[in-house]
Design an enzyme around this catalytic site. Structure first.
Site, PDB file in Angstrom:
ATOM      1  CB  CYS A   1      -0.982   0.084   0.841  1.00  0.00           C
ATOM      2  SG  CYS A   1      -2.203  -1.127   1.282  1.00  0.00           S
TER       3      CYS A   1
ATOM      4  NE  ARG B   1       4.413   1.889   0.272  1.00  0.00           N
ATOM      5  CZ  ARG B   1       5.648   1.382   1.188  1.00  0.00           C
ATOM      6  NH1 ARG B   1       6.637   1.438  -0.250  1.00  0.00           N
ATOM      7  NH2 ARG B   1       5.175   0.916   1.893  1.00  0.00           N
TER       8      ARG B   1
ATOM      9  CD1 TRP C   1      -0.066  -6.153  -3.118  1.00  0.00           C
ATOM     10  CD2 TRP C   1      -0.771  -7.193  -0.991  1.00  0.00           C
ATOM     11  NE1 TRP C   1      -0.173  -7.217  -2.532  1.00  0.00           N
ATOM     12  CE2 TRP C   1      -0.352  -7.742  -1.446  1.00  0.00           C
ATOM     13  CE3 TRP C   1      -0.759  -6.680   0.688  1.00  0.00           C
ATOM     14  CZ2 TRP C   1       0.528  -9.050  -0.747  1.00  0.00           C
ATOM     15  CZ3 TRP C   1      -0.773  -8.328   1.315  1.00  0.00           C
ATOM     16  CH2 TRP C   1      -0.271  -9.186   0.231  1.00  0.00           C
TER      17      TRP C   1
ATOM     18  CG  ASN D   1       1.635   1.242   4.676  1.00  0.00           C
ATOM     19  OD1 ASN D   1       1.587  -0.680   4.052  1.00  0.00           O
ATOM     20  ND2 ASN D   1       2.876   1.673   4.317  1.00  0.00           N
ATOM     21  N   GLY D   2      -0.444  -0.385   6.367  1.00  0.00           N
ATOM     22  CA  GLY D   2      -0.675  -1.629   7.911  1.00  0.00           C
ATOM     23  C   GLY D   2      -1.710  -2.146   8.130  1.00  0.00           C
TER      24      GLY D   2
ATOM     25  CD  GLU E   1      16.285 -14.465  -6.726  1.00  0.00           C
ATOM     26  OE1 GLU E   1      15.003 -15.058  -5.858  1.00  0.00           O
ATOM     27  OE2 GLU E   1      15.588 -13.305  -7.339  1.00  0.00           O
TER      28      GLU E   1
ATOM     29  CE  LYS F   1      13.007 -12.290  -9.449  1.00  0.00           C
ATOM     30  NZ  LYS F   1      13.836 -11.682  -7.512  1.00  0.00           N
TER      31      LYS F   1
ATOM     32  CD  GLU G   1       9.001 -12.338  -7.722  1.00  0.00           C
ATOM     33  OE1 GLU G   1      10.198 -12.633  -8.260  1.00  0.00           O
ATOM     34  OE2 GLU G   1       8.906 -11.828  -6.298  1.00  0.00           O
TER      35      GLU G   1
ATOM     36  CG  HIS H   1      15.996 -38.466  -2.971  1.00  0.00           C
ATOM     37  ND1 HIS H   1      16.086 -39.442  -3.014  1.00  0.00           N
ATOM     38  CD2 HIS H   1      17.450 -37.623  -3.678  1.00  0.00           C
ATOM     39  CE1 HIS H   1      17.898 -40.296  -3.023  1.00  0.00           C
ATOM     40  NE2 HIS H   1      18.384 -38.633  -3.405  1.00  0.00           N
TER      41      HIS H   1
ATOM     42  CE  LYS I   1      11.289  -3.310  -5.025  1.00  0.00           C
ATOM     43  NZ  LYS I   1      12.111  -4.524  -5.804  1.00  0.00           N
TER      44      LYS I   1
END
Ligand code: F6R
Length: 650
Positions: free
Chosen positions: A2, A27, A74, A100-101, A523, A527, A530, A546, A645
């Site tokens: 947010c 954000r 968000w 925001n929170g 990673e 990527k 995402e 396995h 982000k």
């Protein structure tokens, strides 16, 4: 997570708020809204979806207000629908709030407020805030209504009832010359202009207007008017605060001709790796001739000269942090957790210190038993990740007051030296990646790796676990990396753009790596998932047999990182196992390697470097692969669905 902005001054607020929200859209971007005070009323316009929907709605309004707040969301509590979008208002629509929170005690507050006749219109936690503030505002008919602190006091009383982590901005139709903001565990920055003041969750929203900024601290609120800004604590005491100057260039937050920020940031990696190395690696240290001894200082210093630097790495950390060090524990989330895994490898292999890497979100509720003489490192590019901050805080708390050997030794690795992390830990190692706008971390990841190389080498040097000649060799290798990254990017950019066509129908990918490149496999998979929404898994190559091998068939490409070194042959054998199941094999391999050419169907070649230095090169083609597959699918690469982000909520 947010973004909030606020403006009070002499210009039309709507334009400034919208421009600010555009710069904070990274954000959160599932709905947005702004509220202004205009002609004695709160004017609130909100829209579901991305900001252009809000912009379209605003085009149909004429609003010359000089005071307003804005939000890009968000979703945490309540679906991303217009009725849940911020700003939220009280029953009589006199107070508007953006947050925001998370207000953790919103359920109790909401029930109480409802009993007292407040009408709620959303499913959000935020909506309790304007109702609560309205309760504390004096009635217009009373003398208190005229009191100069009436609005500020009402907000102060309300925030004292909120539990959780939040940053809020509030306007009130009855007090058209005031913008009030408050911060508790979520970032909020004030911007100082000429006769105008701003607030925002992050600096990119402020840089076009001012470079004079002030970060609010936890438990502080501020009143902004066209005449100035005053800061108070939650007890109502006025605080003396001074703005600092941002050394930022607005150009840093432009795309500069690239189609997406992510691609621009991938191409910035040679430069930021160079900057980070220049910041921490001494240019005038040499290993000396005497291998096995410590580095040799200048034998004949000229009187009055500064003594020559005798350590290879200069991180600016006090010696006490390293004294009798027995353990390192690293706390991080997401991509920063992957960088930390590479860090663990380096610290253990170069400096010989047992190192644990923990997901901050797990550690905070199930910490490992206390170990003695332990260095705790929090890694977060944003410096605002709620789980990482909470885990560090918990670690600090549980060690405080114990014996000397259990005392907290906290260090943060971050790209934002002014972030909440920097307020929490006494020592920061900055990564110098510059502003990263693309939600998927690229250049911040690579610079975190550089910092870990420096830290591991510094520890190795101080503890004499490596001869200086070996340290010098690794440093020489690190210095080659920027030009080697340039080579990989220039050779592979178009190749990977073309190659992306071949994965139009692909739904699953497997990434394999071993040793220091296992985290790079993780990673690469992160990527890809995402930004392209393709299901992707990273595994240690030896683990495939396995279980995950059951997933393989001709439709599942396997990307293996096979760099010469201790596990090279092993990775090639693991790749063969995948090939025998018809999987299409893509190898991140050294250039001109005949064995690799025989094994893999597709080669993503990188310069030949020793295994220890290979992660930074190996991740380049994986970033480009993820980017091009997503861009080709027409996806919003910089703002992938459901992500944000900086994750400032738990
Ligand atoms: C991945 C990504 C996230 C972050 C994670 C931690 O591209 O960006 O996985 O790495 O949310 O964020 P920071 O590093 O800000 O703590």
């Amino acid at each position: 997570m947010c973004g909030i902005v606020g403006y009070i001054g002499t210009q039309p607020a709507t334009d400034i708020l919208m421009a600010g929200l555009e710069r904070l859209e990274y954000r959160g971007y599932d709905s947005a809204g702004i509220a202004t005070v205009w002609e004695g009323e709160i004017q609130c316009v909100r829209a579901k979806g991305k900001l252009y929907n809000l912009r379209e709605k605003l085009e149909r309004t004429d609003n010359q207000a000089r005071l307003g707040i804005g939000h890009t969301r968000w979703a945490t509590h309540g679906k991303p629908e217009e009725y849940n979008a911020h700003p939220h208002t009280d029953t009589h629509q006199r107070v508007a709030v953006v947050q925001n929170g998370i207000v953790e005690n919103y359920r109790e507050l909401r029930e109480d407020l409802k009993k007292r006749g407040h009408e709620f219109r959303s499913d959000t936690d935020t909506e309790v805030i304007p109702h609560l503030i309205a309760e504390f505002l004096p009635e217009p008919s009373t003398p208190d209504f005229q009191h100069p602190n009436a609005f500020l006091d009402a907000v102060r009383q309300a925030v004292n009832q909120l539990h959780g982590a939040f940053a809020i901005a509030i306007i009130c139709a009855d007090y058209p010359d005031e913008l009030i903001v408050a911060r508790q565990q979520a970032p909020l920055i004030l911007g100082f202009g000429q006769g105008e003041f701003f607030c925002a969750s992050d600096t990119p929203a402020l840089v076009p207007h001012t470079h004079a900024v002030l970060n609010l601290e936890n438990g502080e609120l501020a009143r902004l008017t066209p005449l100035g800004a005053e800061v108070y604590n939650f007890a109502g005491e006025r605080l003396r605060k001074f703005p600092r100057t941002l050394n930022w260039n607005p150009v840093q937050v432009e795309k500069q001709g690239f189609r997406h920020f992510m691609l621009k940031e991938i191409f910035e990696q040679p430069g930021v790796v160079r900057t980070c190395l220049e910041a921490y690696v001494s240019s005038d240290w040499s290993a000396g001739e005497n291998d096995g001894s410590s580095a040799i200082p200048d034998q004949n210093p000229v009187a009055g000269d500064t003594p020559s630097i005798t350590t290879p790495i200069q991180l600016g950390l006090p010696e006490s942090l390293y004294e009798n060090l027995e353990h390192v524990q690293i706390l991080a989330c997401g991509t920063s957790w992957h960088a930390s895994l590479v860090g663990k490898y380096l610290i253990e292999q170069l400096a010989g210190i047992p190192t644990m890497v923990q997901y901050a979100s797990e550690f905070r509720y199930a910490p490992s038993p206390l170990t003695r003489n332990t260095l705790t490192i929090g890694v977060t590019q944003s410096g605002e990740t709620a789980d990482t901050l909470a885990a560090l805080e918990m670690e600090k708390r549980r060690r405080t007051g114990l014996g000397q050997e259990y005392q907290p030794r906290l260090v943060g690795i971050t790209n934002r030296s002014e972030s909440s992390l920097a307020h929490l830990v006494p020592h920061i190692i900055e990564t110098f990646a510059g502003m990263e706008i693309g939600v998927a971390a690229t250049k911040t990841f690579v610079t975190q790796l550089v910092v870990f190389y420096c830290l591991a080498l510094d520890l190795a040097y101080q503890r004499q676990t490596l001869p200086p000649s070996r340290i010098a060799e690794i440093i020489a290798g690190l210095r080659q990396l920027p030009s080697q990254i340039e080579l990989v990017l220039s050779r592979q950019e178009h190749y990977l753009e073309e190659l992306a066509h071949e994965f139009d129908e692909t739904q699953d990918f497997i990434f394999l790596g071993r040793g220091i490149n296992f985290p790079i496999a993780l990673e690469g998979a992160l990527k890809l998932k995402e930004v392209s929404y393709i299901h992707a898994e990273g595994y240690p190559a030896g683990e495939m047999k396995h279980g995950p091998i059951a997933l393989l068939d001709a439709k599942v490409p396997v990307v293996a990182i096979a760099m010469p070194g201790t596990v090279y042959e092993k990775v090639l054998s693991n790749a063969q196992e995948a090939k025998a199941r018809d999987a299409r094999l893509i190898g991140v391999t050294p250039m001109h390697d005949p064995e690799a050419a025989q094994t893999f169907d597709i080669l993503l070649s990188v310069p030949v470097v020793e295994e220890l230095l290979s992660p930074i090169l190996a991740v380049m083609p994986l970033q480009l692969l993820a980017y091009h597959i997503a861009a080709r699918r027409g996806l919003d690469v910089d703002q992938p669905r459901n992500l944000a982000k900086s994750v400032t909520v738990e």
